[in-house]
Design a protein around this motif. Structure first.
Motif, PDB file in Angstrom:
ATOM      1  N   GLY A   3      34.172  10.761  -0.545  1.00  0.00           N
ATOM      2  CA  GLY A   3      34.790  10.544  -1.840  1.00  0.00           C
ATOM      3  C   GLY A   3      35.360   9.152  -1.989  1.00  0.00           C
ATOM      4  N   VAL A   4      35.674   8.827  -3.227  1.00  0.00           N
ATOM      5  CA  VAL A   4      36.238   7.515  -3.558  1.00  0.00           C
ATOM      6  C   VAL A   4      37.573   7.723  -4.252  1.00  0.00           C
ATOM      7  CG1 VAL A   4      35.906   5.388  -4.876  1.00  0.00           C
ATOM      8  CG2 VAL A   4      33.930   6.521  -3.827  1.00  0.00           C
ATOM      9  N   GLU A   5      38.632   7.167  -3.698  1.00  0.00           N
ATOM     10  CA  GLU A   5      39.949   7.294  -4.312  1.00  0.00           C
ATOM     11  C   GLU A   5      39.981   6.524  -5.614  1.00  0.00           C
ATOM     12  OE1 GLU A   5      43.421   6.655  -2.017  1.00  0.00           O
ATOM     13  OE2 GLU A   5      42.716   7.793  -0.278  1.00  0.00           O
ATOM     14  N   VAL A   6      40.321   7.217  -6.696  1.00  0.00           N
ATOM     15  CA  VAL A   6      40.420   6.552  -7.994  1.00  0.00           C
ATOM     16  C   VAL A   6      41.876   6.331  -8.398  1.00  0.00           C
ATOM     17  CG1 VAL A   6      38.197   7.410  -8.793  1.00  0.00           C
ATOM     18  CG2 VAL A   6      40.235   8.791  -9.191  1.00  0.00           C
ATOM     19  N   SER A   7      42.789   6.968  -7.676  1.00  0.00           N
ATOM     20  CA  SER A   7      44.228   6.757  -7.872  1.00  0.00           C
ATOM     21  C   SER A   7      44.937   7.371  -6.682  1.00  0.00           C
ATOM     22  CB  SER A   7      44.706   7.416  -9.179  1.00  0.00           C
ATOM     23  OG  SER A   7      44.749   8.818  -9.031  1.00  0.00           O
ATOM     24  N   GLU A   8      46.247   7.328  -6.692  1.00  0.00           N
ATOM     25  CA  GLU A   8      46.989   7.923  -5.573  1.00  0.00           C
ATOM     26  C   GLU A   8      46.905   9.444  -5.579  1.00  0.00           C
ATOM     27  OE1 GLU A   8      51.419   8.003  -7.717  1.00  0.00           O
ATOM     28  OE2 GLU A   8      51.023   6.649  -6.036  1.00  0.00           O
ATOM     29  N   ASP A   9      46.425  10.025  -6.689  1.00  0.00           N
ATOM     30  CA  ASP A   9      46.373  11.479  -6.803  1.00  0.00           C
ATOM     31  C   ASP A   9      44.963  12.062  -6.779  1.00  0.00           C
ATOM     32  OD1 ASP A   9      49.144  11.743  -6.994  1.00  0.00           O
ATOM     33  OD2 ASP A   9      49.114  11.474  -9.166  1.00  0.00           O
ATOM     34  N   PHE A  10      43.945  11.261  -7.096  1.00  0.00           N
ATOM     35  CA  PHE A  10      42.612  11.817  -7.295  1.00  0.00           C
ATOM     36  C   PHE A  10      41.541  11.099  -6.485  1.00  0.00           C
ATOM     37  CE2 PHE A  10      44.977  12.457 -11.290  1.00  0.00           C
ATOM     38  CZ  PHE A  10      45.016  13.851 -11.290  1.00  0.00           C
ATOM     39  N   VAL A  11      40.589  11.898  -5.996  1.00  0.00           N
ATOM     40  CA  VAL A  11      39.439  11.378  -5.268  1.00  0.00           C
ATOM     41  C   VAL A  11      38.184  11.858  -5.990  1.00  0.00           C
ATOM     42  CG1 VAL A  11      38.174  11.374  -3.088  1.00  0.00           C
ATOM     43  CG2 VAL A  11      40.685  11.455  -3.066  1.00  0.00           C
ATOM     44  N   LYS A  53      24.336  14.791 -13.184  1.00  0.00           N
ATOM     45  CA  LYS A  53      23.117  14.377 -13.898  1.00  0.00           C
ATOM     46  C   LYS A  53      23.383  14.298 -15.398  1.00  0.00           C
ATOM     47  CE  LYS A  53      19.967  17.280 -15.102  1.00  0.00           C
ATOM     48  NZ  LYS A  53      18.860  18.243 -15.288  1.00  0.00           N
ATOM     49  N   GLU A  54      24.263  15.172 -15.894  1.00  0.00           N
ATOM     50  CA  GLU A  54      24.584  15.208 -17.319  1.00  0.00           C
ATOM     51  C   GLU A  54      25.708  14.240 -17.686  1.00  0.00           C
ATOM     52  OE1 GLU A  54      22.845  16.857 -19.524  1.00  0.00           O
ATOM     53  OE2 GLU A  54      21.526  17.677 -17.970  1.00  0.00           O
ATOM     54  N   GLY A  55      26.134  13.403 -16.742  1.00  0.00           N
ATOM     55  CA  GLY A  55      27.146  12.393 -17.041  1.00  0.00           C
ATOM     56  C   GLY A  55      28.571  12.816 -16.791  1.00  0.00           C
ATOM     57  N   PHE A  56      28.765  13.992 -16.184  1.00  0.00           N
ATOM     58  CA  PHE A  56      30.112  14.460 -15.861  1.00  0.00           C
ATOM     59  C   PHE A  56      30.507  13.995 -14.459  1.00  0.00           C
ATOM     60  CE2 PHE A  56      28.944  17.204 -19.324  1.00  0.00           C
ATOM     61  CZ  PHE A  56      30.138  17.473 -19.978  1.00  0.00           C
ATOM     62  N   ARG A  57      31.804  14.059 -14.178  1.00  0.00           N
ATOM     63  CA  ARG A  57      32.316  13.603 -12.889  1.00  0.00           C
ATOM     64  C   ARG A  57      33.115  14.720 -12.216  1.00  0.00           C
ATOM     65  NH1 ARG A  57      34.974   7.896 -14.543  1.00  0.00           N
ATOM     66  NH2 ARG A  57      35.358   7.712 -12.292  1.00  0.00           N
ATOM     67  N   VAL A  58      33.178  14.653 -10.896  1.00  0.00           N
ATOM     68  CA  VAL A  58      33.768  15.699 -10.058  1.00  0.00           C
ATOM     69  C   VAL A  58      34.905  15.086  -9.247  1.00  0.00           C
ATOM     70  CG1 VAL A  58      33.302  17.259  -8.114  1.00  0.00           C
ATOM     71  CG2 VAL A  58      31.586  16.967  -9.932  1.00  0.00           C
ATOM     72  N   PHE A  59      36.060  15.769  -9.215  1.00  0.00           N
ATOM     73  CA  PHE A  59      37.234  15.207  -8.545  1.00  0.00           C
ATOM     74  C   PHE A  59      37.933  16.260  -7.685  1.00  0.00           C
ATOM     75  CE2 PHE A  59      36.642  12.725 -12.384  1.00  0.00           C
ATOM     76  CZ  PHE A  59      36.874  11.414 -11.971  1.00  0.00           C
ATOM     77  N   SER A  60      38.661  15.767  -6.684  1.00  0.00           N
ATOM     78  CA  SER A  60      39.630  16.604  -5.965  1.00  0.00           C
ATOM     79  C   SER A  60      41.005  15.993  -6.175  1.00  0.00           C
ATOM     80  CB  SER A  60      39.303  16.697  -4.480  1.00  0.00           C
ATOM     81  OG  SER A  60      39.444  15.447  -3.842  1.00  0.00           O
ATOM     82  N   SER A  61      42.012  16.845  -6.128  1.00  0.00           N
ATOM     83  CA  SER A  61      43.391  16.407  -6.309  1.00  0.00           C
ATOM     84  C   SER A  61      44.121  16.425  -4.976  1.00  0.00           C
ATOM     85  CB  SER A  61      44.114  17.334  -7.293  1.00  0.00           C
ATOM     86  OG  SER A  61      45.501  17.060  -7.319  1.00  0.00           O
ATOM     87  N   LYS A  62      44.794  15.332  -4.667  1.00  0.00           N
ATOM     88  CA  LYS A  62      45.577  15.270  -3.430  1.00  0.00           C
ATOM     89  C   LYS A  62      46.935  15.954  -3.581  1.00  0.00           C
ATOM     90  CE  LYS A  62      44.916  10.744  -3.011  1.00  0.00           C
ATOM     91  NZ  LYS A  62      45.025   9.382  -2.430  1.00  0.00           N
ATOM     92  N   ARG A  63      47.202  16.437  -4.778  1.00  0.00           N
ATOM     93  CA  ARG A  63      48.489  17.096  -5.034  1.00  0.00           C
ATOM     94  C   ARG A  63      48.439  18.602  -4.788  1.00  0.00           C
ATOM     95  NH1 ARG A  63      52.145  13.987  -7.993  1.00  0.00           N
ATOM     96  NH2 ARG A  63      53.103  15.895  -8.792  1.00  0.00           N
ATOM     97  N   ALA A  64      47.245  19.095  -4.426  1.00  0.00           N
ATOM     98  CA  ALA A  64      47.105  20.532  -4.136  1.00  0.00           C
ATOM     99  C   ALA A  64      46.219  20.713  -2.913  1.00  0.00           C
ATOM    100  CB  ALA A  64      46.511  21.262  -5.344  1.00  0.00           C
ATOM    101  N   ARG A  65      46.631  21.594  -1.977  1.00  0.00           N
ATOM    102  CA  ARG A  65      45.847  21.913  -0.788  1.00  0.00           C
ATOM    103  C   ARG A  65      45.682  23.432  -0.715  1.00  0.00           C
ATOM    104  NH1 ARG A  65      47.552  21.133   4.242  1.00  0.00           N
ATOM    105  NH2 ARG A  65      45.577  20.355   5.074  1.00  0.00           N
ATOM    106  N   MET A  66      44.498  23.873  -0.302  1.00  0.00           N
ATOM    107  CA  MET A  66      44.250  25.312  -0.250  1.00  0.00           C
ATOM    108  C   MET A  66      43.538  25.698   1.041  1.00  0.00           C
ATOM    109  SD  MET A  66      42.308  27.816  -2.973  1.00  0.00           S
ATOM    110  CE  MET A  66      40.676  27.575  -2.266  1.00  0.00           C
ATOM    111  N   GLY A  67      43.988  26.788   1.642  1.00  0.00           N
ATOM    112  CA  GLY A  67      43.376  27.294   2.856  1.00  0.00           C
ATOM    113  C   GLY A  67      42.104  28.064   2.555  1.00  0.00           C
TER     114      GLY A  67
END
Length: 298
Positions: A143-151, A193-207
């Motif tokens: 992933g690529v960090e786009v801010s301190e909260d999102f990758v 492919k349809e131009g949407f983007r996918v992110f993970s949040s560093k503000r939430a962790r899940m087991g």
């Protein structure tokens, strides 16, 4: 004041551990406007235990009375959420442990990213191994960090992923023909492919737990150990996705290498060896002949 971002959770279960399922239901039901539980078991689960939940009015249980696969089960819940005009759909497995801040962080994150003019397909938490507490770290697609909260990621696993209802209408539903493995990855690649983007949040962790357990082969290769039949879907669906142009080349190369290693390691080191090998061969055969859907013996 902005209208509240309405979230419907869709949890899929298959012969679940009732105690664990009940705990995870309790952890998520208070965070969402509605919880849809899709039971993929051939023999419907007795869900009378839900009557003890003080928020039972927010829970809808749907028994499919056969195993239609994770893609079809997700689609049942997603369609219901779309019909009821929810903004976001949170996908969950029966054994994932949602933290108390999961929906709050993902919903606010989704709204923040959309306010920046970003076409967001989905946003998920950081996933860690619930048995070892270690964060899953892929060798590629870090992933690529786009801010301190999102990758920004190429893909997210299904569980814990908040999907934009608006995006689903343009991207389409889950690919039911894959049945189980790689359904989550395929949808993310189709979204991109349809131009949407996918992110993970560093503000939430899940087991979560990927595979039944992990073993180290010759102290070098970390091998996830699924049930034998999962080899069928892993090998077959890999072949399906190798044929699709929107699937990234890096993943195709990585998958070919991994499946090649596994073709050798599973039958040699992991019991039941012959059964695993037979499922692998059947998966390769059906992948080459484009036989989709649920495994059929013969």
């Amino acid at each position: 004041m902005n209208r509240k971002y309405k979230v419907c959770a869709v949890m899929v279960c298959f012969y679940p551990d009732i105690e664990e399922l009940s705990s995870n239901i309790n952890a998520i039901v208070g965070q969402v406007e509605k919880l849809i539980i899709v039971d993929n078991s051939e023999k419907p689960v007795n869900h009378h235990f839900l009557n003890k939940n003080d928020q039972v009015s927010k829970i809808e249980w749907v028994s499919l009375k056969e195993n239609l696969g994770i893609g079809a089960a997700h689609n049942v819940g997603i369609k219901m959420a779309l019909e009821q005009k929810f903004d976001g759909i949170l996908l969950l497995d029966q054994d994932s442990n949602p933290p108390e801040n999961l929906v709050k962080e993902l919903a606010s994150g989704m709204e923040f990213l959309k306010a920046q003019g970003i076409k967001v397909a989905c946003l998920g938490p950081d996933i860690f191994n619930k048995n070892t507490n270690e964060t899953y770290k892929p060798l590629v697609n870090k992933g690529v960090e786009v801010s301190e909260d999102f990758v920004e990621k190429d893909v997210l696993i299904s569980s814990g992923k908040l999907i934009s209802a608006e995006a689903v209408k343009q991207i389409g539903m889950m690919d039911e023909a894959l049945f189980i493995d790689l359904v989550d990855f395929e949808w993310c690649w189709r979204a991109r492919k349809e131009g949407f983007r996918v992110f993970s949040s560093k503000r939430a962790r899940m087991g979560h737990m990927v595979g039944q357990k992990n073993v180290k082969i010759l102290n070098v290769y970390n091998l996830l150990i699924p049930s034998p039949i999962r080899h069928y879907y892993q090998f077959r669906n890999t072949i399906f996705l190798l044929k699709r142009g929107y699937v990234p080349r890096y993943w195709k190369i990585k998958a070919l290498i991994e499946r090649g290693i596994e073709l050798f390691l599973y039958p040699l080191f992991v019991s039941p060896r012959l059964t695993r090998f037979q499922y692998i061969l059947k998966g390769i055969k059906d992948g080459l002949f484009n036989r989709k859907g649920k495994f059929i013996n013969g």
